[in-house]
Scaffold this active site. Sequence first.
Site, mmCIF file in Angstrom:
data_model
loop_
_atom_site.group_PDB
_atom_site.id
_atom_site.type_symbol
_atom_site.label_atom_id
_atom_site.label_comp_id
_atom_site.label_asym_id
_atom_site.label_seq_id
_atom_site.Cartn_x
_atom_site.Cartn_y
_atom_site.Cartn_z
ATOM 1 N N CYS A 176 -31.674 0.455 -4.269
ATOM 2 C CA CYS A 176 -32.522 0.174 -3.110
ATOM 3 C C CYS A 176 -34.006 0.388 -3.414
ATOM 4 O O CYS A 176 -34.851 0.128 -2.560
ATOM 5 C CB CYS A 176 -32.102 1.064 -1.938
ATOM 6 S SG CYS A 176 -32.222 2.833 -2.305
ATOM 7 N N HIS A 223 0.825 -1.207 0.000
ATOM 8 C CA HIS A 223 0.000 0.000 0.000
ATOM 9 C C HIS A 223 0.858 1.255 0.000
ATOM 10 O O HIS A 223 0.488 2.253 -0.603
ATOM 11 C CB HIS A 223 -1.018 -0.004 1.156
ATOM 12 C CG HIS A 223 -0.423 -0.003 2.521
ATOM 13 N ND1 HIS A 223 0.101 -1.130 3.101
ATOM 14 C CD2 HIS A 223 -0.284 0.989 3.428
ATOM 15 C CE1 HIS A 223 0.538 -0.834 4.316
ATOM 16 N NE2 HIS A 223 0.329 0.447 4.532
ATOM 17 N N ASN A 261 -27.130 5.128 -1.146
ATOM 18 C CA ASN A 261 -28.519 5.501 -0.961
ATOM 19 C C ASN A 261 -28.613 7.019 -0.795
ATOM 20 O O ASN A 261 -27.753 7.632 -0.157
ATOM 21 C CB ASN A 261 -29.049 4.775 0.279
ATOM 22 C CG ASN A 261 -30.415 5.251 0.713
ATOM 23 O OD1 ASN A 261 -30.518 6.253 1.426
ATOM 24 N ND2 ASN A 261 -31.437 4.560 0.285
#
Length: 181
Positions: free
Chosen positions: A155, A70, A122
């Site tokens: 959703c 990383h 969402n």
Amino acid sequence: MKVVLGITGSIAAYKAADLASQLVKAGHQVDVVMTRAATEFITPLTLEVLTRRPVLVSLEDEKQSWKPGHIELADGADLLVIAPASADVIGNFANGLAPDPLSAIYLALPRTTPVLIAPAMNGKMWLHPATARNVAQLREDGCHFVDPAEGLLACGYEGVGRLAPVEQILEEIARFVPGGQ
């Protein structure tokens, strides 16, 4: 250009395959880093085949070398793109938390390396005051955003929260390519 593409846990993760493919076709080296949640939506193998590069999912994947992968990815990146970016990862970035390799790469990036974030979640999550605070903090820290689009969400709700179209994300990435290529 060396692009580190971060993929987080969102149904929109499947669109990252198209994004990675388009970047490779444009001549960029693409290193993919996925959160564990992202692997529930798309497999690392798919991204390995498209990029012809190993995919980093956990710190355990880094055992091939003495040098942490990383850190090496952060040091070599010309651009960090997170698409899709979940509320969780946005919160980690904004608060300096590194529970996964993607967040660790973000924290280890040289301050001169641009970061482009394309959220997908969402609509209620995107509009929540906590998410708004985290996004504001990241903008203040110098991160760039491709704001989510409106439409039918996975959703079942209608509203803001869809991942921006891949073409729009590619247009934003082009702004960071030397010479505008």
